[in-house]
Design an enzyme around this catalytic site. Structure first.
Site, PDB file in Angstrom:
ATOM      1  N   SER A  94     -11.729  -3.953  11.555  1.00  0.00           N
ATOM      2  CA  SER A  94     -10.611  -3.261  10.913  1.00  0.00           C
ATOM      3  C   SER A  94     -10.727  -3.287   9.391  1.00  0.00           C
ATOM      4  O   SER A  94     -10.573  -2.246   8.736  1.00  0.00           O
ATOM      5  CB  SER A  94      -9.286  -3.873  11.369  1.00  0.00           C
ATOM      6  N   GLY A 147      -5.783 -10.986  -1.062  1.00  0.00           N
ATOM      7  CA  GLY A 147      -4.694 -10.083  -0.707  1.00  0.00           C
ATOM      8  C   GLY A 147      -3.669  -9.895  -1.793  1.00  0.00           C
ATOM      9  O   GLY A 147      -3.956 -10.165  -2.952  1.00  0.00           O
ATOM     10  N   ALA A 191      -5.453  -4.372   6.671  1.00  0.00           N
ATOM     11  CA  ALA A 191      -6.391  -3.254   6.824  1.00  0.00           C
ATOM     12  C   ALA A 191      -5.694  -2.000   7.324  1.00  0.00           C
ATOM     13  O   ALA A 191      -6.027  -0.885   6.916  1.00  0.00           O
ATOM     14  CB  ALA A 191      -7.517  -3.653   7.775  1.00  0.00           C
ATOM     15  N   LYS A 246      -3.229 -19.605   2.527  1.00  0.00           N
ATOM     16  CA  LYS A 246      -2.171 -18.726   3.053  1.00  0.00           C
ATOM     17  C   LYS A 246      -2.216 -18.654   4.579  1.00  0.00           C
ATOM     18  O   LYS A 246      -1.172 -18.520   5.230  1.00  0.00           O
ATOM     19  CB  LYS A 246      -2.282 -17.332   2.433  1.00  0.00           C
ATOM     20  N   ASP A 258       0.434 -12.918  -1.051  1.00  0.00           N
ATOM     21  CA  ASP A 258      -0.316 -12.998   0.200  1.00  0.00           C
ATOM     22  C   ASP A 258       0.264 -14.057   1.129  1.00  0.00           C
ATOM     23  O   ASP A 258       0.271 -13.899   2.351  1.00  0.00           O
ATOM     24  CB  ASP A 258      -1.781 -13.310  -0.112  1.00  0.00           C
ATOM     25  N   SER A 275       0.306 -10.448  11.182  1.00  0.00           N
ATOM     26  CA  SER A 275      -0.532 -11.596  10.839  1.00  0.00           C
ATOM     27  C   SER A 275      -0.917 -12.388  12.084  1.00  0.00           C
ATOM     28  O   SER A 275      -0.056 -12.904  12.798  1.00  0.00           O
ATOM     29  CB  SER A 275       0.208 -12.503   9.853  1.00  0.00           C
ATOM     30  N   ARG A 276      -2.220 -12.506  12.326  1.00  0.00           N
ATOM     31  CA  ARG A 276      -2.692 -13.264  13.493  1.00  0.00           C
ATOM     32  C   ARG A 276      -2.314 -14.743  13.389  1.00  0.00           C
ATOM     33  O   ARG A 276      -1.963 -15.371  14.393  1.00  0.00           O
ATOM     34  CB  ARG A 276      -4.206 -13.122  13.647  1.00  0.00           C
TER      35      ARG A 276
END
Length: 323
Positions: free
Chosen positions: A12, A133, A137, A188, A241, A251-252
């Site tokens: 991505s 960041g 993406a 982060k 970020d 956000s994973r």
């Protein structure tokens, strides 16, 4: 206008970066690990796995593997942190001396404790520009308003990378603090996991945002303790970020934290989902211990992720250290 740019990694972020820089260069080579991705882009001019509904710029050419040399003025490394050393080793003899490298991975090697820029330098003997960041993406590829931070101690490299990235919608902030910028991109993810655990526990908002505030303060202390400028944490790559990654459903690592806060263990191998922050927790904890730096947020995340401590008990221990 710069002639050729290469992007290694057609996931991505790699696809989004290729689409972005195509506005400012004559040709973009997008290097993919899987042949089917290359074939999709060549045939349909779309990355069907990641952005099936977005036509890619005609300037983008997909390639499988590498040729005898990578004839590009800038090379973006857009692979997961776990693959950076392998990829850097594969391409080190194909890079021209004048080529500028850009690192986009947000992670730290464990147990060595080396950052992505240190790994790239180990393998290529070139110091990369760091891209941090707050960026997703999915928004970059849609040309939505975005700001990013790039860092390097070499001004001409900063200017060159800024030139290929900048559009009216995509703004680029430049700094010389490589250590601070890169540590912000690592921390982060840890902060996002910690915040996600609190959210998964259904913790009240006052407490959650107190934890987020402590994450911000500790990020400054860790950056300072490791030789960076704590003022960098006030910038887009720091506060911006951290908040984006900690609170967004895209956000994973935020999602990973929520699952662990709900006592749901994630098997990364079977899910094929990469969480950059999970190994970073162990690496940062080790670095902080070696440098006598307080890292209560990291220890909280480590206790829940890696030591199966109940989120409630781990939080009570963290809460006792808030003031």
């Amino acid at each position: 206008m710069i002639g050729k740019v290469s992007v290694i990694g057609a996931g991505s972020l790699g696809t989004a970066i290729a689409q972005l820089v195509s506005n400012n260069v004559e040709e973009v080579f997008l290097h993919a690990r899987r042949k089917e991705v290359v074939q999709d882009i060549q045939k349909n001019h779309r990355n069907l796995q990641y952005f099936p509904n977005i036509p890619l710029s005609p300037k983008i050419r997909a390639k499988h593997g590498y040729e005898s040399s990578i004839d590009s003025e800038i090379i973006f490394f857009c692979v997961p942190s776990s693959a950076v050393r392998k990829v850097a080793c594969e391409v080190k003899d194909l890079i021209k001396p004048e080529t500028v490298l850009v690192s986009t991975a947000k992670g730290i090697e464990y147990p060595s404790g080396k950052t992505m820029s240190q790994i790239i330098y180990d393998e290529t003997r070139k110091q990369p520009v760091i891209l941090s960041g707050p960026n997703f993406a999915s928004e970059i590829v849609l040309n939505q308003p975005t700001v990013t931070t790039i860092a390097s101690t070499t001004q001409k490299n900063l200017e060159k990378v800024k030139k290929v990235l900048t559009t009216p919608e995509f703004l680029v902030d430049t700094v010389s603090d490589v250590v601070g910028t890169e540590m912000c991109s690592i921390l982060k993810n840890i902060n996002a996991i910690a915040y996600g655990i609190c959210e998964g526990m259904n913790l009240n908002e006052n407490a959650r945002f107190a934890v987020l505030n402590k994450s911000f303060q500790e990020t400054k202390e860790i950056v300072k303790g490791l030789g960076g400028n704590p003022d960098t944490v006030d910038g887009y790559c720091g506060l911006g970020d951290m908040v984006l990654t900690s609170t967004s459903n895209q956000s994973r690592n935020h999602t990973l934290g929520i699952l662990y806060g709900q006592r749901i263990t994630v098997d990364e191998k079977s899910s094929s989902i990469l969480f950059e922050g999970k190994k970073s927790v162990m690496a940062i904890k080790k670095l902080c211990q070696e440098n006598n730096i307080t890292c209560d947020i990291c220890q909280f995340a480590d206790a829940v992720l890696n030591h199966q401590k109940s989120p409630e008990i781990a939080f009570q221990e963290l809460w006792g250290k808030m003031i």
